[in-house]
Design a protein around this motif. Sequence first.
Motif, mmCIF file in Angstrom:
data_model
loop_
_atom_site.group_PDB
_atom_site.id
_atom_site.type_symbol
_atom_site.label_atom_id
_atom_site.label_comp_id
_atom_site.label_asym_id
_atom_site.label_seq_id
_atom_site.Cartn_x
_atom_site.Cartn_y
_atom_site.Cartn_z
ATOM 1 N N GLY A 2 0.781 -1.223 0.000
ATOM 2 C CA GLY A 2 0.000 0.000 0.000
ATOM 3 C C GLY A 2 0.813 1.274 0.000
ATOM 4 O O GLY A 2 0.279 2.358 0.250
ATOM 5 N N LYS A 3 2.101 1.150 -0.302
ATOM 6 C CA LYS A 3 2.970 2.325 -0.335
ATOM 7 C C LYS A 3 3.892 2.267 -1.547
ATOM 8 O O LYS A 3 4.053 1.234 -2.176
ATOM 9 C CB LYS A 3 3.811 2.417 0.942
ATOM 10 N N VAL A 4 4.504 3.409 -1.864
ATOM 11 C CA VAL A 4 5.570 3.459 -2.847
ATOM 12 C C VAL A 4 6.790 4.057 -2.168
ATOM 13 O O VAL A 4 6.689 5.026 -1.408
ATOM 14 C CB VAL A 4 5.167 4.290 -4.092
ATOM 15 N N ARG A 5 7.929 3.444 -2.422
ATOM 16 C CA ARG A 5 9.196 3.924 -1.856
ATOM 17 C C ARG A 5 10.219 3.989 -2.978
ATOM 18 O O ARG A 5 10.138 3.236 -3.942
ATOM 19 C CB ARG A 5 9.699 2.994 -0.744
ATOM 20 N N GLY A 6 11.190 4.873 -2.851
ATOM 21 C CA GLY A 6 12.221 4.945 -3.871
ATOM 22 C C GLY A 6 13.064 6.173 -3.753
ATOM 23 O O GLY A 6 13.193 6.769 -2.679
ATOM 24 N N ASN A 7 13.649 6.565 -4.897
ATOM 25 C CA ASN A 7 14.483 7.761 -4.955
ATOM 26 C C ASN A 7 14.067 8.558 -6.185
ATOM 27 O O ASN A 7 13.873 7.994 -7.267
ATOM 28 C CB ASN A 7 15.963 7.397 -5.042
ATOM 29 N N LEU A 8 13.954 9.866 -6.033
ATOM 30 C CA LEU A 8 13.436 10.728 -7.099
ATOM 31 C C LEU A 8 14.525 11.447 -7.880
ATOM 32 O O LEU A 8 14.230 12.270 -8.739
ATOM 33 C CB LEU A 8 12.481 11.765 -6.511
ATOM 34 N N ALA A 62 3.851 13.139 -0.938
ATOM 35 C CA ALA A 62 5.189 12.566 -0.834
ATOM 36 C C ALA A 62 5.897 13.027 0.429
ATOM 37 O O ALA A 62 5.913 14.223 0.744
ATOM 38 C CB ALA A 62 6.018 12.948 -2.050
ATOM 39 N N ALA A 63 6.469 12.076 1.153
ATOM 40 C CA ALA A 63 7.351 12.381 2.281
ATOM 41 C C ALA A 63 8.775 12.096 1.825
ATOM 42 O O ALA A 63 9.081 10.970 1.407
ATOM 43 C CB ALA A 63 6.995 11.514 3.483
ATOM 44 N N CYS A 91 17.318 12.893 -6.204
ATOM 45 C CA CYS A 91 18.138 13.431 -5.123
ATOM 46 C C CYS A 91 17.717 12.811 -3.800
ATOM 47 O O CYS A 91 18.515 12.194 -3.108
ATOM 48 C CB CYS A 91 18.016 14.948 -5.061
ATOM 49 N N ASN A 92 16.433 12.933 -3.461
ATOM 50 C CA ASN A 92 15.934 12.482 -2.170
ATOM 51 C C ASN A 92 15.159 11.177 -2.245
ATOM 52 O O ASN A 92 14.543 10.860 -3.275
ATOM 53 C CB ASN A 92 15.032 13.574 -1.581
ATOM 54 N N ASP A 93 15.188 10.450 -1.143
ATOM 55 C CA ASP A 93 14.345 9.272 -1.011
ATOM 56 C C ASP A 93 12.910 9.721 -0.770
ATOM 57 O O ASP A 93 12.658 10.800 -0.220
ATOM 58 C CB ASP A 93 14.819 8.419 0.171
ATOM 59 N N VAL A 94 11.947 8.875 -1.181
ATOM 60 C CA VAL A 94 10.541 9.244 -1.076
ATOM 61 C C VAL A 94 9.729 8.076 -0.538
ATOM 62 O O VAL A 94 10.057 6.907 -0.777
ATOM 63 C CB VAL A 94 9.974 9.672 -2.451
ATOM 64 N N THR A 95 8.680 8.395 0.194
ATOM 65 C CA THR A 95 7.696 7.412 0.655
ATOM 66 C C THR A 95 6.320 8.061 0.553
ATOM 67 O O THR A 95 6.154 9.236 0.870
ATOM 68 C CB THR A 95 7.942 6.990 2.116
ATOM 69 N N ALA A 96 5.338 7.275 0.107
ATOM 70 C CA ALA A 96 3.964 7.793 0.023
ATOM 71 C C ALA A 96 2.996 6.627 -0.027
ATOM 72 O O ALA A 96 3.368 5.507 -0.383
ATOM 73 C CB ALA A 96 3.779 8.678 -1.205
ATOM 74 N N LYS A 97 1.740 6.882 0.322
ATOM 75 C CA LYS A 97 0.708 5.879 0.150
ATOM 76 C C LYS A 97 0.470 5.671 -1.337
ATOM 77 O O LYS A 97 0.562 6.616 -2.136
ATOM 78 C CB LYS A 97 -0.586 6.308 0.834
ATOM 79 N N ALA A 98 0.136 4.426 -1.713
ATOM 80 C CA ALA A 98 -0.112 4.124 -3.125
ATOM 81 C C ALA A 98 -1.116 2.992 -3.217
ATOM 82 O O ALA A 98 -0.849 1.878 -2.745
ATOM 83 C CB ALA A 98 1.190 3.745 -3.831
ATOM 84 N N GLU A 99 -2.259 3.260 -3.824
ATOM 85 C CA GLU A 99 -3.300 2.246 -3.991
ATOM 86 C C GLU A 99 -3.602 2.089 -5.473
ATOM 87 O O GLU A 99 -3.978 3.056 -6.149
ATOM 88 C CB GLU A 99 -4.562 2.650 -3.228
ATOM 89 N N ALA A 100 -3.439 0.873 -5.992
ATOM 90 C CA ALA A 100 -3.650 0.595 -7.408
ATOM 91 C C ALA A 100 -4.961 -0.137 -7.616
ATOM 92 O O ALA A 100 -5.265 -1.110 -6.914
ATOM 93 C CB ALA A 100 -2.491 -0.232 -7.959
#
Length: 293
Positions: A198-204, A225-226, A206-215
């Motif tokens: 239920g989330k997406v994580r990665g790198n954009l 985005a955090a 420069c910065n790492d990112v975390t957010a909710k993601a519902e498909a």
Amino acid sequence: MHTQRLTLTLTALASAGLLLTACGTESGAGSEGDSGSRSAGSAQRLTGVRWNVESLTLGGTEHRAPEDVYLKIGKNGRAGGSYGCNRAGSDVSVKGDTVDFGTPLMTKRACADEDRMAFEKRFVRALGAGKFTAKVDGDRMTLTTAKGDRVNLSSQPAEPDAPLTGTKWTVRGIGDDRTAAALPKTLTDKVHLTFADGKVRGNLGCNDVTAKAEAADGRITLGPAATTRKMCPGDAMRTERKLLELFGGQVRYEVARDTLRLTADDGTVVSASADGKSDRKTDGKTDGKSAEK
């Protein structure tokens, strides 16, 4: 959007996993029950199969297709494939034996292989020229225009699509409307997203990112985005700002083999590949990191 048209019989178009869908009724000799049975059988046989383009005949001149040129029609109102040098996708709808393709969204690569580029230009023009009539015989299909121009295709089982969730998607291109320009070389293999739990994580970039993601139903709803708070050189920050615009809204997604395409409502297009595999090098060849599945 201006709609380009292709006419295909239901037998050819019952479905085929890059992007892609069709439905309708088939007419022909025999009872209604026999026709329905044949139609259902064709649908089952063609699901997950892509049409490989073998040749294109224009004005009486045949042009052999380069390797790995194909069309796919799938289950989400989308069609696409590889047109020679670039990957492409478009909306598609089917009414009876008429299939309407929208203006394609294409990557924007200039392959050093001139033959491959020349075929792609002819193929794009042919698909947008008007209606085609399809004749399907087993694993072969012929698309013919009223003028006698023709596309010869054959089908083969497609490799399974990579799953959206649990796959590390390495971002290869970001663009808008019809194109997705390649990322700067300094960011090769660095920008990535993984959807899981239920989330997406990665790198954009420069910065790492975390957010909710519902498909669901071909769309991903992304929460705000955090991110971490580093500052990076220009290319990295520009790429990151473009990707941040995807968050806090919905994007349409398509998975075809090892390729993920995200399309935002504002026309932003993001292309990514599974497990670090790239789409295709600009010279039409592959090596190491850039090899296609």
